[in-house]
Design an enzyme around this catalytic site. Structure first.
Site, short mmCIF file in Angstrom:
data_model
loop_
_atom_site.label_atom_id
_atom_site.label_comp_id
_atom_site.label_asym_id
_atom_site.label_seq_id
_atom_site.Cartn_x
_atom_site.Cartn_y
_atom_site.Cartn_z
N ARG A 174 7.73 2.81 -28.48
CA ARG A 174 8.87 2.49 -27.63
C ARG A 174 9.57 1.22 -28.12
O ARG A 174 8.99 0.42 -28.85
CB ARG A 174 8.50 2.36 -26.15
N LYS A 227 1.13 5.94 -35.67
CA LYS A 227 2.51 5.46 -35.53
C LYS A 227 3.39 6.00 -36.66
O LYS A 227 4.54 6.40 -36.43
CB LYS A 227 2.54 3.93 -35.54
#
Length: 299
Positions: A123, A171
């Site tokens: 985010r 990620k």
């Protein structure tokens, strides 16, 4: 309360550093931007003169920098953070950088008896300011338990992905999927504009189909992820539709690079004799390739 050395006051670093201070921690900060340092200093942070100076007296070191190159320079370079770190210091690298570089840095730090945890962030800046980011963390459970009190107050969730390096790997894959989706959406919406279609209407429509809802939540669970490769929608039909889209893109002068790459992958599915299986069977083919097995199994 922790004594934290924080490196990297960019779009993500500034709100996270701010929240760490507001959570009651003592921060020493370092950044190439004097203005960014001054803003955090006004909140009570100490500004270090070098990475080594920044780390003195701190038990936690956080790096959130553009690439793993800057991380290595900050930690191991002249007057680097590692030179002034105490024996029980824990390093938390929030940078989305090279996995190979992280593994090498982990070896360099742990060789000295210290700890390095990968903790990239899911985010963006708005979520960081609202303390709603997700910290993906990799390492042993006892290591994660040690840093959880520092991270938990400034995020929505601390998510333990597995052993060291697993969070960074997660990620990278997450951002790969997101980036490819952004490009594919740009190509599709550009075609829609060229064709004179209403984009708001299309967005509403796509939310009701695989295109907008995402294949991971729709077609994969009942097919490839369950070991079922019978065609709900065959790779042959998917490739045909990609060719139709590319004809349309050519007519409008819009390059469909992701479509070209996707068609090549369905060509691979044909070469393995599985073009008439479900389009998600490509997952099984790729997994078998990486394990050295034949992609023809499971027909």
């Amino acid at each position: 309360m922790a004594d934290i050395a924080f490196f990297g006051l960019g779009a993500m670093g500034t709100p996270i550093a701010t929240n760490l201070i507001e959570a009651g921690n003592r921060l020493s900060v370092y950044d190439i931007s004097a203005a960014a340092c001054e803003r955090i200093a006004q909140l009570g942070a100490r500004v270090g003169t070098t990475p080594a100076d920044t780390v003195r007296g701190c038990d936690t070191v956080i790096t959130l920098l553009p690439t793993s190159i800057e991380v290595r320079e900050t930690v191991l370079g002249p007057h680097g953070a590692l030179s002034a770190a105490g024996p029980n210091t824990v390093f938390i690298d929030m940078t989305t950088g090279s996995l190979a570089d992280f593994v090498q840095l982990h070896a360099d730090i742990t060789r000295l008896g210290m700890t390095l945890i990968d903790s990239p962030i899911a985010r963006g800046p708005d979520y960081a300011a609202a303390r709603q980011v997700l910290f993906l963390v990799g390492g042993e459970a006892t290591q994660i338990d040690r840093i959880r009190p520092v991270l938990a107050p400034v995020c929505e969730e601390v998510i333990h992905c597995g052993p060291t390096g697993s969070a960074l790997t997660t990620k990278i894959i997450n951002n790969y999927l997101a980036s490819v989706s952004v490009v594919a959406n740009a190509e599709a919406l550009a075609m829609a504009s060229a064709a004179g279609l209403d984009r708001d209407f299309l967005r509403s429509l796509f939310k009701r189909t695989v295109a907008g809802r995402g294949s991971l939540e729709t077609v994969y669970p009942g097919k490839a992820l369950s070991g079922d490769f019978t065609p709900g929608f065959s790779a042959r039909l998917a490739r045909k539709d990609l060719l139709l889209a590319q004809e349309l893109g050519d007519a409008y002068g819009i390059p469909l690079a992701t479509g070209t790459a996707a068609r090549e992958m369905f060509d691979l599915q044909e070469r393995t004799g599985r073009i008439d299986q479900d389009w998600t069977a490509l997952l099984d083919i790729l997994e078998r390739q990486t394990s050295g097995k034949s992609g023809r199994s499971g027909q």
